[in-house]
Design a protein around this motif. Structure first.
Motif, short mmCIF file in Angstrom:
data_model
loop_
_atom_site.label_atom_id
_atom_site.label_comp_id
_atom_site.label_asym_id
_atom_site.label_seq_id
_atom_site.Cartn_x
_atom_site.Cartn_y
_atom_site.Cartn_z
N VAL A 94 2.46 8.58 7.22
CA VAL A 94 2.79 7.72 5.98
C VAL A 94 3.95 8.53 5.22
CG1 VAL A 94 2.10 6.65 3.72
CG2 VAL A 94 0.27 7.24 5.41
N THR A 132 6.41 8.45 1.70
CA THR A 132 6.12 8.31 0.25
C THR A 132 7.30 8.70 -0.75
OG1 THR A 132 4.29 8.25 -1.55
CG2 THR A 132 4.84 10.16 -0.38
N ASP A 164 4.12 4.20 1.47
CA ASP A 164 3.14 3.85 0.34
C ASP A 164 3.45 4.63 -0.97
OD1 ASP A 164 0.83 3.39 -1.42
OD2 ASP A 164 -0.61 3.85 -0.15
N LYS A 171 0.91 7.04 -2.55
CA LYS A 171 0.25 8.45 -1.93
C LYS A 171 0.82 9.63 -2.72
CE LYS A 171 -1.74 7.21 1.92
NZ LYS A 171 -3.37 7.85 2.22
#
Length: 246
Positions: A188, A190, A234, A237
């Protein structure tokens, strides 16, 4: 893909300032002063004796003969060249490797460095339906436990760009923030909210107004970098900074 010429493996010794580093060539043991192609902190990468990749590009106009382009972290290479994400992004958007979500029409041109208001955005994408989109490209080198984060230092320039991407949408442009993750193993991407809360807040505000924020990782070798695939972004996060105790 972008390939660097004349790449040599070396060991990092120290970094007297953000522009240069001292390294020892692996083949010969020679100590060389090199240009660091990233003015960010990169403290989580630059440890004494870590392996680095140097591109040998001597010129009478240069103060150093080598560019430091990549660092080995564990078993993986991280590209730190802050100039390469824009070129990669332009290439990958043009050939369809990077998809701009909800872009209206088929891409007919990708132009570099286009001005809007007080900003110069990295890319202007135009389609066959007359739509125009600004893409601001940000390189990402900060990582912890396969979570990538931006920035590794406060960036007023980045905050201004996001603010003006939102303004551009009000004038009919589509707007994108594209993070080029300059390493491969990332689950991910962030925002490093603790580093710059205002940037995270502006990203959230922009997303609510239609700003698209996307991230793509890269495959890295000592002498190449290539866009791989999209990874989730995201903003919510929580990123634990590996440099907090350094």
């Amino acid at each position: 893909m972008i390939t660097y010429p004349n790449v040599h493996i070396a060991h990092f010794i120290d970094r007297p300032n953000r522009f240069i580093a001292q390294c020892r060539l692996q083949e010969t043991g020679e100590m060389v002063t090199v240009h660091v192609k990233n003015t960010g902190r990169c403290k989580e990468l630059f440890f004494p004796e870590v392996e680095v990749a140097l591109s040998y590009q001597p010129s009478p106009k240069r103060k150093t003969d080598y560019d430091l382009i990549a660092v080995k972290k564990g078993t993986a290479w991280f590209n730190i060249d802050s100039q390469v994400p824009n070129a990669l992004a332009a290439q990958a958007i043009q050939d369809g490797t990077i998809i701009l979500p909800e872009l209206k029409g088929n891409i007919v041109s990708v132009k570099r460095e286009k001005r809007f208001a007080q900003s110069q955005f990295d890319l202007l994408v135009e389609t066959d339906t007359g739509n125009k989109a600004f893409v601001e490209v940000k390189g990402m080198t900060l990582e912890n436990h396969a979570l990538g984060a931006f920035p590794d230092a406060p960036t007023l320039r980045g905050l201004k760009h996001v603010t003006e991407l939102i303004e551009a949408m009000k004038e009919g442009y589509q707007s994108y923030v594209l993070f080029v993750v300059q390493f491969e193993n990332v689950k991910v991407a962030t925002i490093h909210t603790n580093m710059q809360p205002a940037l995270a807040q502006m990203i959230v505000s922009g997303q609510k107004q239609g700003l698209s924020v996307i991230a793509y990782n890269c495959s890295i070798t000592p002498d190449t970098i290539a866009i791989e695939h999209q990874v989730p972004f995201d903003v919510a996060k929580t990123f634990e900074d590996p440099n907090s105790e350094r």
